[in-house]
Motif scaffolding. Structure first.
Motif, PDB file in Angstrom:
ATOM      1  N   VAL A 108       0.867   4.429  14.197  1.00 36.88           N
ATOM      2  CA  VAL A 108       0.327   3.354  15.051  1.00 36.88           C
ATOM      3  C   VAL A 108      -1.201   3.343  14.973  1.00 36.88           C
ATOM      4  N   ASN A 109      -1.797   4.536  14.989  1.00 40.42           N
ATOM      5  CA  ASN A 109      -3.260   4.622  14.883  1.00 40.42           C
ATOM      6  C   ASN A 109      -3.752   3.945  13.599  1.00 40.42           C
ATOM      7  N   HIS A 110      -3.023   4.162  12.502  1.00 35.47           N
ATOM      8  CA  HIS A 110      -3.431   3.573  11.218  1.00 35.47           C
ATOM      9  C   HIS A 110      -3.073   2.100  11.111  1.00 35.47           C
ATOM     10  N   GLN A 111      -2.184   1.629  11.969  1.00 33.31           N
ATOM     11  CA  GLN A 111      -1.826   0.199  11.948  1.00 33.31           C
ATOM     12  C   GLN A 111      -2.780  -0.635  12.792  1.00 33.31           C
ATOM     13  N   MET A 112      -3.507   0.025  13.687  1.00 33.82           N
ATOM     14  CA  MET A 112      -4.428  -0.702  14.575  1.00 33.82           C
ATOM     15  C   MET A 112      -5.457  -1.465  13.745  1.00 33.82           C
ATOM     16  N   SER A 113      -5.621  -2.740  14.081  1.00 34.48           N
ATOM     17  CA  SER A 113      -6.588  -3.549  13.319  1.00 34.48           C
ATOM     18  C   SER A 113      -8.022  -3.279  13.785  1.00 34.48           C
ATOM     19  N   TRP A 114      -8.162  -2.666  14.970  1.00 36.24           N
ATOM     20  CA  TRP A 114      -9.501  -2.317  15.450  1.00 36.24           C
ATOM     21  C   TRP A 114      -9.444  -0.958  16.153  1.00 36.24           C
ATOM     22  N   HIS A 115     -10.591  -0.295  16.215  1.00 36.11           N
ATOM     23  CA  HIS A 115     -10.676   0.971  16.951  1.00 36.11           C
ATOM     24  C   HIS A 115     -11.832   0.894  17.937  1.00 36.11           C
ATOM     25  N   LEU A 116     -11.839   1.813  18.883  1.00 36.43           N
ATOM     26  CA  LEU A 116     -12.818   1.731  19.976  1.00 36.43           C
ATOM     27  C   LEU A 116     -14.259   1.768  19.476  1.00 36.43           C
ATOM     28  N   PHE A 117     -14.533   2.558  18.462  1.00 38.08           N
ATOM     29  CA  PHE A 117     -15.880   2.572  17.869  1.00 38.08           C
ATOM     30  C   PHE A 117     -15.806   3.038  16.428  1.00 38.08           C
TER      31      PHE A 117
END
Lengths: 273, 183
Positions: free
Chosen positions: A264-273
């Protein structure tokens, strides 16, 4: 032979190790289901009082004896061993995991008392994998949805556990871990002596658990190198709860969710920073 | 335009809705008990599939439970209290192999269930007589009834007690003392 290049398969293999240990433990203690045991079906069936429930359970009455459950647990062990050889996405692999899921569901009626959060997490993962890998009908998108569900449940479990500790005065004051470790049920003599010698460690450990559990869902949104900190913390946390508290099955059930969190972390299209 | 229904899409939708409902039900059943959470947990969740993720919180289990029993042979003759061995210490390998945890967890669950139901029985009936018909009570009574009797026509009483394990500063306390049951 299976390969660990598929995330769902990795989840299943880690979980299978834990389920094999847990099932062998039940086999060792199968006398608890005998007529003289704590979970004798003669008594446990009283929990279901309604007529419709009784008629539903009637076919299982022979199964819930010590002999019946011994057979069930042996079959479960064979199913789990089979899962090490047949990929989840093969028809044989899917049939094996479905039978494993059915055995877990049926046995859960007899193990109402004595089961814990690791059993529930295992059941949750197995049912998700069954539904999301049905041959012919399950798409790769559905397999991804299943991994999302497992990752979200894992994050929810840590966050709820953290918040429930945050609102507890015993956890905030830093006495909870010392008190739990001092019981013979979940503690150890060495850990009790250590915490009595170093009282500051109590407060540190309590707040460490409160903070890390509460903010654990951030691991889905942080860049992977930071998210990894949460997973390493989780690994150490579960390892030590297994060593000190004897909660060995939690280690495998929760480690099985980590590949899904990675996905899921790698599927996220954006990250917090 | 005729919409062609693809079985894969239908299946995907059904499973997604099911998983979303399961996740929502899990959220609703955490923390405070509400009417909805009660309905889900006690009327719908037959297989115990809705977890409660509040491990060791808000009140961590900081007591060991003990189950003891004794026999009444006559009005003047009672046996010594005997304890069911449940809270034995773990071995070095318990981090990997720990079958003993099941007995401890069963007794802990049963006792907690009994303790939790005591106030409602007191409130409804003013005494604890009806508690004897509850499943946890019968489980405990059944467990102690399996031990060898002192005589053929004896009566057996059990006691649930709690202690603070390795911390010796707190005295063991009584949770429940049963009546004498004919064996």
């Amino acid at each position: 032979m299976i390969l660990l290049n598929d995330i769902s398969q990795t989840v299943l293999i880690i979980l299978s190790i834990g389920l094999l240990i847990s099932t062998l433990e039940y086999l060792k203690k199968v006398e608890i289901f005998s007529p003289n045991g704590l979970l004798s079906w003669n008594v446990m069936q009283l929990k279901w009082t309604k007529q419709d429930q009784k008629s539903f359970l009637k076919p299982f009455f022979k199964l819930f004896s010590a002999q019946g459950l011994t057979v069930l647990f042996v079959i479960r062990c064979l199913l789990i061993i089979g899962l090490f050889f047949f990929p989840l996405q093969s028809t044989t692999g899917w049939v094996l995991i479905s039978l494993l899921g059915a055995s877990l569901l049926v046995a859960s009626l007899a193990t109402y008392y004595g089961s814990d959060g690791s059993d529930q997490m295992s059941m949750l993962i197995i049912i998700t994998l069954i539904l999301c890998n049905l041959p012919v009908l399950a798409s790769s998108k559905l397999r991804d949805i299943g991994l999302w569900f497992i990752a979200l449940q894992a994050c929810l479990s840590y966050a709820v556990a953290g918040i429930a500790k945050l609102v507890s005065s015993e956890w905030r004051s830093g006495t909870a871990i010392k008190d739990v470790f001092s019981t013979k049920t979940y503690g150890s003599k060495k850990a009790t002596l250590f915490l009595q010698k170093y009282p500051a460690a109590n407060r540190f450990l309590c707040w460490n658990v409160i903070i890390m559990e509460s903010i654990f869902p951030l691991c889905l949104f942080l860049p992977w190198e930071f998210a990894l900190i949460f997973l390493i913390w989780g690994f150490i946390f579960h390892f030590f709860t297994a060593v000190i508290m004897g909660l060995n099955s939690f280690f495998w059930a929760f480690m099985a969710t980590y590949p899904a969190i990675y996905f899921v972390n790698h599927q996220m299209s954006w990250h917090l920073f | 335009m005729i919409l062609k229904l693809d079985p894969t899409v239908i299946y995907e939708t059904v499973v997604t809705v099911f998983l979303a409902s399961w996740f929502l039900a899990t959220i609703l059943c955490q923390f405070k008990e509400t009417k909805i959470s009660w309905l889900i947990r006690y009327k719908i969740d037959f297989f115990n599939l809705i977890p409660l993720w509040t491990f060791f919180a808000p009140h961590p289990g900081k007591r060991d439970y003990h189950l003891l029993f004794r026999d009444k042979i006559s009005d003047a003759d009672y046996s010594e209290w005997q304890e069911m061995e449940i809270t034995e210490e773990r071995t070095f390998w318990s981090w990997l192999w720990n079958p003993e945890k099941r007995d401890k967890k069963i007794l802990s669950d049963v006792v907690q269930s009994l303790v939790a139901s005591i106030p409602s029985y007191r409130e409804k009936t003013g005494n604890l007589n009806l508690l004897m018909f509850s499943t946890p009570y019968i489980i405990v009574l059944h467990a102690v009834s399996q031990y060898k009797k002192r005589s053929q026509d004896c009566y057996r009483q059990f006691m649930l007690a709690e202690s603070s394990g390795y911390q010796k500063e707190t005295e063991p306390a009584l949770i429940l003392l049963s009546v004498f049951h004919q064996m």
